[in-house]
Design a protein around this motif. Structure first.
Motif, PDB file in Angstrom:
ATOM      1  N   ALA A  32       7.098  -5.359  -4.278  1.00 37.07           N
ATOM      2  CA  ALA A  32       6.059  -5.055  -5.272  1.00 37.07           C
ATOM      3  C   ALA A  32       5.768  -3.555  -5.315  1.00 37.07           C
ATOM      4  O   ALA A  32       5.668  -2.959  -6.395  1.00 37.07           O
ATOM      5  CB  ALA A  32       4.787  -5.836  -4.949  1.00 37.07           C
ATOM      6  N   VAL A  33       5.659  -2.915  -4.144  1.00 33.99           N
ATOM      7  CA  VAL A  33       5.371  -1.473  -4.075  1.00 33.99           C
ATOM      8  C   VAL A  33       6.527  -0.665  -4.673  1.00 33.99           C
ATOM      9  O   VAL A  33       6.315   0.254  -5.474  1.00 33.99           O
ATOM     10  CB  VAL A  33       5.099  -1.040  -2.613  1.00 33.99           C
ATOM     11  N   LEU A  34       7.756  -1.032  -4.295  1.00 39.10           N
ATOM     12  CA  LEU A  34       8.921  -0.288  -4.800  1.00 39.10           C
ATOM     13  C   LEU A  34       9.109  -0.488  -6.311  1.00 39.10           C
ATOM     14  O   LEU A  34       9.463   0.448  -7.029  1.00 39.10           O
ATOM     15  CB  LEU A  34      10.186  -0.714  -4.040  1.00 39.10           C
ATOM     16  N   VAL A  35       8.873  -1.697  -6.790  1.00 36.22           N
ATOM     17  CA  VAL A  35       8.965  -1.958  -8.238  1.00 36.22           C
ATOM     18  C   VAL A  35       7.891  -1.162  -8.984  1.00 36.22           C
ATOM     19  O   VAL A  35       8.151  -0.600 -10.060  1.00 36.22           O
ATOM     20  CB  VAL A  35       8.846  -3.477  -8.533  1.00 36.22           C
ATOM     21  N   ALA A  36       6.682  -1.108  -8.419  1.00 37.10           N
ATOM     22  CA  ALA A  36       5.602  -0.313  -9.034  1.00 37.10           C
ATOM     23  C   ALA A  36       6.013   1.154  -9.168  1.00 37.10           C
ATOM     24  O   ALA A  36       5.799   1.785 -10.210  1.00 37.10           O
ATOM     25  CB  ALA A  36       4.330  -0.440  -8.207  1.00 37.10           C
ATOM     26  N   LEU A  37       6.627   1.693  -8.110  1.00 39.40           N
ATOM     27  CA  LEU A  37       7.120   3.083  -8.155  1.00 39.40           C
ATOM     28  C   LEU A  37       8.204   3.229  -9.226  1.00 39.40           C
ATOM     29  O   LEU A  37       8.214   4.183 -10.002  1.00 39.40           O
ATOM     30  CB  LEU A  37       7.667   3.496  -6.786  1.00 39.40           C
ATOM     31  N   GLY A  38       9.109   2.247  -9.268  1.00 45.59           N
ATOM     32  CA  GLY A  38      10.195   2.283 -10.250  1.00 45.59           C
ATOM     33  C   GLY A  38       9.696   2.199 -11.683  1.00 45.59           C
ATOM     34  O   GLY A  38      10.301   2.768 -12.600  1.00 45.59           O
ATOM     35  N   LEU A  39       8.586   1.490 -11.898  1.00 45.40           N
ATOM     36  CA  LEU A  39       8.020   1.354 -13.244  1.00 45.40           C
ATOM     37  C   LEU A  39       7.177   2.561 -13.638  1.00 45.40           C
ATOM     38  O   LEU A  39       6.618   2.613 -14.740  1.00 45.40           O
ATOM     39  CB  LEU A  39       7.159   0.081 -13.327  1.00 45.40           C
ATOM     40  N   GLY A  40       7.050   3.520 -12.707  1.00 45.10           N
ATOM     41  CA  GLY A  40       6.321   4.756 -13.012  1.00 45.10           C
ATOM     42  C   GLY A  40       4.817   4.619 -12.948  1.00 45.10           C
ATOM     43  O   GLY A  40       4.079   5.405 -13.554  1.00 45.10           O
ATOM     44  N   MET A  41       4.310   3.620 -12.211  1.00 49.11           N
ATOM     45  CA  MET A  41       2.859   3.486 -12.069  1.00 49.11           C
ATOM     46  C   MET A  41       2.307   4.659 -11.260  1.00 49.11           C
ATOM     47  O   MET A  41       2.969   5.127 -10.334  1.00 49.11           O
ATOM     48  CB  MET A  41       2.515   2.168 -11.356  1.00 49.11           C
ATOM     49  N   PRO A  42       1.106   5.145 -11.584  1.00 51.30           N
ATOM     50  CA  PRO A  42       0.513   6.222 -10.777  1.00 51.30           C
ATOM     51  C   PRO A  42       0.385   5.777  -9.322  1.00 51.30           C
ATOM     52  O   PRO A  42      -0.080   4.660  -9.055  1.00 51.30           O
ATOM     53  CB  PRO A  42      -0.873   6.420 -11.414  1.00 51.30           C
ATOM     54  N   MET A  43       0.782   6.633  -8.392  1.00 47.25           N
ATOM     55  CA  MET A  43       0.810   6.238  -6.974  1.00 47.25           C
ATOM     56  C   MET A  43      -0.560   5.817  -6.457  1.00 47.25           C
ATOM     57  O   MET A  43      -0.662   4.932  -5.602  1.00 47.25           O
ATOM     58  CB  MET A  43       1.367   7.382  -6.129  1.00 47.25           C
ATOM     59  N   ASP A  44      -1.622   6.442  -6.966  1.00 45.64           N
ATOM     60  CA  ASP A  44      -2.959   6.102  -6.466  1.00 45.64           C
ATOM     61  C   ASP A  44      -3.451   4.753  -6.986  1.00 45.64           C
ATOM     62  O   ASP A  44      -4.471   4.244  -6.545  1.00 45.64           O
ATOM     63  CB  ASP A  44      -3.960   7.200  -6.835  1.00 45.64           C
ATOM     64  N   LEU A 316      -0.055 -16.821   2.506  1.00 44.63           N
ATOM     65  CA  LEU A 316       0.276 -15.397   2.403  1.00 44.63           C
ATOM     66  C   LEU A 316       1.426 -15.176   1.420  1.00 44.63           C
ATOM     67  O   LEU A 316       1.418 -14.212   0.645  1.00 44.63           O
ATOM     68  CB  LEU A 316       0.653 -14.831   3.780  1.00 44.63           C
ATOM     69  N   VAL A 317       2.414 -16.068   1.454  1.00 41.29           N
ATOM     70  CA  VAL A 317       3.551 -15.951   0.523  1.00 41.29           C
ATOM     71  C   VAL A 317       3.061 -16.052  -0.919  1.00 41.29           C
ATOM     72  O   VAL A 317       3.493 -15.288  -1.797  1.00 41.29           O
ATOM     73  CB  VAL A 317       4.618 -17.036   0.816  1.00 41.29           C
ATOM     74  N   ILE A 318       2.132 -16.973  -1.171  1.00 40.64           N
ATOM     75  CA  ILE A 318       1.572 -17.105  -2.519  1.00 40.64           C
ATOM     76  C   ILE A 318       0.818 -15.832  -2.897  1.00 40.64           C
ATOM     77  O   ILE A 318       0.907 -15.348  -4.028  1.00 40.64           O
ATOM     78  CB  ILE A 318       0.655 -18.351  -2.595  1.00 40.64           C
ATOM     79  N   GLY A 319       0.086 -15.254  -1.932  1.00 37.89           N
ATOM     80  CA  GLY A 319      -0.592 -13.983  -2.170  1.00 37.89           C
ATOM     81  C   GLY A 319       0.407 -12.878  -2.493  1.00 37.89           C
ATOM     82  O   GLY A 319       0.187 -12.064  -3.403  1.00 37.89           O
ATOM     83  N   GLY A 320       1.530 -12.854  -1.759  1.00 39.98           N
ATOM     84  CA  GLY A 320       2.591 -11.874  -2.026  1.00 39.98           C
ATOM     85  C   GLY A 320       3.174 -12.041  -3.413  1.00 39.98           C
ATOM     86  O   GLY A 320       3.457 -11.066  -4.118  1.00 39.98           O
ATOM     87  N   GLY A 321       3.347 -13.312  -3.835  1.00 44.81           N
ATOM     88  CA  GLY A 321       3.818 -13.594  -5.193  1.00 44.81           C
ATOM     89  C   GLY A 321       2.831 -13.071  -6.229  1.00 44.81           C
ATOM     90  O   GLY A 321       3.225 -12.533  -7.271  1.00 44.81           O
ATOM     91  N   GLY A 322       1.536 -13.184  -5.910  1.00 41.42           N
ATOM     92  CA  GLY A 322       0.497 -12.646  -6.797  1.00 41.42           C
ATOM     93  C   GLY A 322       0.571 -11.135  -6.910  1.00 41.42           C
ATOM     94  O   GLY A 322       0.364 -10.563  -7.984  1.00 41.42           O
ATOM     95  N   ALA A 323       0.869 -10.451  -5.786  1.00 42.96           N
ATOM     96  CA  ALA A 323       1.008  -8.987  -5.791  1.00 42.96           C
ATOM     97  C   ALA A 323       2.170  -8.557  -6.682  1.00 42.96           C
ATOM     98  O   ALA A 323       2.052  -7.622  -7.487  1.00 42.96           O
ATOM     99  CB  ALA A 323       1.218  -8.486  -4.360  1.00 42.96           C
ATOM    100  N   PHE A 324       3.305  -9.248  -6.535  1.00 41.94           N
ATOM    101  CA  PHE A 324       4.490  -8.935  -7.333  1.00 41.94           C
ATOM    102  C   PHE A 324       4.191  -9.158  -8.820  1.00 41.94           C
ATOM    103  O   PHE A 324       4.529  -8.337  -9.684  1.00 41.94           O
ATOM    104  CB  PHE A 324       5.657  -9.811  -6.852  1.00 41.94           C
ATOM    105  N   LYS A 325       3.518 -10.285  -9.106  1.00 44.38           N
ATOM    106  CA  LYS A 325       3.153 -10.616 -10.493  1.00 44.38           C
ATOM    107  C   LYS A 325       2.253  -9.529 -11.088  1.00 44.38           C
ATOM    108  O   LYS A 325       2.457  -9.072 -12.214  1.00 44.38           O
ATOM    109  CB  LYS A 325       2.435 -11.963 -10.502  1.00 44.38           C
ATOM    110  N   GLN A 326       1.249  -9.090 -10.315  1.00 44.35           N
ATOM    111  CA  GLN A 326       0.284  -8.104 -10.823  1.00 44.35           C
ATOM    112  C   GLN A 326       0.951  -6.761 -11.110  1.00 44.35           C
ATOM    113  O   GLN A 326       0.648  -6.102 -12.110  1.00 44.35           O
ATOM    114  CB  GLN A 326      -0.844  -7.908  -9.794  1.00 44.35           C
ATOM    115  N   VAL A 327       1.877  -6.368 -10.238  1.00 46.58           N
ATOM    116  CA  VAL A 327       2.607  -5.116 -10.439  1.00 46.58           C
ATOM    117  C   VAL A 327       3.439  -5.187 -11.728  1.00 46.58           C
ATOM    118  O   VAL A 327       3.519  -4.213 -12.489  1.00 46.58           O
ATOM    119  CB  VAL A 327       3.500  -4.816  -9.208  1.00 46.58           C
ATOM    120  N   LEU A 328       4.052  -6.350 -11.980  1.00 41.98           N
ATOM    121  CA  LEU A 328       4.846  -6.520 -13.208  1.00 41.98           C
ATOM    122  C   LEU A 328       3.954  -6.413 -14.452  1.00 41.98           C
ATOM    123  O   LEU A 328       4.352  -5.839 -15.472  1.00 41.98           O
ATOM    124  CB  LEU A 328       5.561  -7.882 -13.203  1.00 41.98           C
ATOM    125  N   ILE A 329       2.743  -6.956 -14.350  1.00 49.00           N
ATOM    126  CA  ILE A 329       1.811  -6.878 -15.482  1.00 49.00           C
ATOM    127  C   ILE A 329       1.327  -5.439 -15.670  1.00 49.00           C
ATOM    128  O   ILE A 329       1.405  -4.872 -16.758  1.00 49.00           O
ATOM    129  CB  ILE A 329       0.608  -7.832 -15.267  1.00 49.00           C
TER     130      ILE A 329
END
Length: 451
Positions: A32-44, A316-329
């Motif tokens: 999720a963090v690496l995809v966020a960086l790849g999508l150009g989201m502001p680091m903060d 926790l895995v479901i929470g991780g899936g939520g993090a990945f989903k939120q980054v994609l949105i």
């Protein structure tokens, strides 16, 4: 560009989980963090997006999931699951054993998570198969189908509840539509498919199964277990509350809470919300499967603590899936999907199903596939005016497709029925795919009826 990043992100997730055996929760958060960086989201903003994803995913779900696990364990430890299965089998007789197994698995499957239901039911299925002199797999396919369908289609299971929350779907409508679609799906993928499987994979039906993989199996004497009515009522308590609310709102308030609700409207909506339904149901289970049966409070609490331990990592895995989903949105992937399909006639329901199928094949986890798909198709669904409840079941259907070597359910089925990998692919993988296809056909038909 967003699609390239999404593709690389899913590929990285696969490599981390399959190649390097990294814990799924950790792999999801890193990706999720690496995809966020790849999508150009502001680091903060990345940390906040990940936290929001995990928090929003586990808010209501932690109660539903945690209390659901406790309720299921109380029913199981009291012998309620054993009573349900044996009573139905005695009533239906040897000729209709498959139907008895389907009903038992369906009732138990609503209250228990897939893995727990499998562990509880397989020893009973083995014993019945031996007594009735039928192949273990003859009954096992129907059992696995009913458990899998309840897991993918019906609240209060984690995936349907989580997708409902993500897409703002009415959980009662999801339950209503889910049951309508589940009945023919279970019949087609269960008893009907068993006949076909016996023809093209006869060697799998000669296997005797592997009970040793369960470890110590709790034995029950039927006269020491709760009554059939008590066990069924306790198992179905959350479903009853949600069904009451759904039917009340469909009949009296056009399917939703009015702008100026009466006290009765508020009360009915209150008891039918998944978290309140689970709280009330667990309190009832503590009495019906515990104190009423003279179990000490300490024993009841031990059962509940063991249930939570067994689902902690899954939460926790479901929470991780939520993090990945939120980054994609937040990173704009959802908008990119919506833009890509805005001028096409491709049904959003089919798209949701297809995205979930691809993610399921890639990631293995039905829950993670469903959550990620929900995040991707949510913006598109809002534009198309699709019923969110039908989208939940479309995604749920897709998330069950083509279970193979990267799915824990695949290995459970193989181990318990003592099959080869090839036999498991020809039975389990085909079975899950049939559920998925019949599920989306049911969704499309309901969409025509209710649109």
């Amino acid at each position: 560009m967003p699609f390239v990043v999404l593709f690389l992100g899913i590929a990285l997730l696969l490599v981390l989980i399959i190649r390097f055996k990294i814990n799924t929760f950790l792999a999801l958060v890193i990706t999720a963090v690496l995809v966020a960086l790849g999508l150009g989201m502001p680091m903060d903003k990345i940390a906040l997006s990940v936290q929001t994803g995990i928090g929003s995913q586990l808010g209501e779900l932690s109660i539903v999931f945690g209390f659901g696990a406790m309720l299921g364990r109380l029913v199981a430890d009291a012998g309620g699951a054993y009573r349900i299965a044996t009573t139905l089998i005695n009533k239906f007789g040897k000729k209709r054993l498959q139907l008895a197994i389907v009903l038992a698995s369906f009732i138990i499957g609503i209250a228990l998570f897939f893995e727990v239901g499998m562990v509880l039911l397989i020893p009973i299925v083995f014993a019945i198969a031996v007594e009735a002199e039928v192949p273990i797999l003859y009954l096992g396919i129907s059992m696995a189908t009913a458990l899998s369908v309840t897991h993918g289609f019906l609240p209060p299971h984690p995936a349907p509840v989580a997708i409902s929350a993500a897409l703002h779907a009415n959980v009662g409508r999801v339950l209503l539509f889910g049951i309508i679609i589940a009945i023919p799906t279970v019949y087609i993928a269960g008893p009907l498919f068993t006949r076909l499987a016996q023809r093209y994979a006869p060697s799998a039906f000669e296997r005797k199964g592997n009970l040793s993989s369960f470890g110590e199996i709790k034995q029950f004497k039927i006269d020491e277990t709760p009554s059939f009515g008590s066990a069924v009522l306790t198992s179905l308590f959350p479903v009853i509350f949600m069904a009451i609310t759904t039917l009340y709102q469909l009949i009296f308030t056009n399917g939703e809470l009015p702008k100026h609700p009466s006290s009765l409207d508020q009360f009915i909506a209150f008891i039918g919300s998944p978290s309140i339904a689970m709280i009330l149901s667990l309190c009832f289970a503590m009495w019906s499967m515990g104190w009423r049966r003279n179990r000490p409070t300490k024993d009841i609490m031990t059962s509940m603590e063991n249930a939570v331990k067994s689902i902690a990592m899954l939460l926790l895995v479901i929470g991780g899936g939520g993090a990945f989903k939120q980054v994609l949105i937040d990173g704009g992937v959802g908008k990119a999907v919506a833009t890509m399909f805005i001028h096409t006639n491709f049904s959003p329901l089919l798209l949701g199903w297809l995205v979930a199928v691809i993610l399921r094949i890639a990631l293995g986890s039905a829950t993670v596939a469903a959550l990620t798909a929900a995040g991707i198709v949510a913006p598109l669904m809002a534009q198309a005016g699709v019923d969110p409840a039908l989208m939940v079941i479309a995604i749920g259907s897709g998330s069950l497709a083509a279970s193979h070597v990267n799915d824990a359910g695949f290995w459970m089925f193989r181990e318990y029925f003592d099959l080869t990998v090839k036999q498991t692919l020809s039975i389990w993988t085909v079975l899950e795919s049939i559920i998925s296809v019949v599920g989306i056909i049911g969704v499309m038909l309901l969409n025509v009826v209710f649109h």
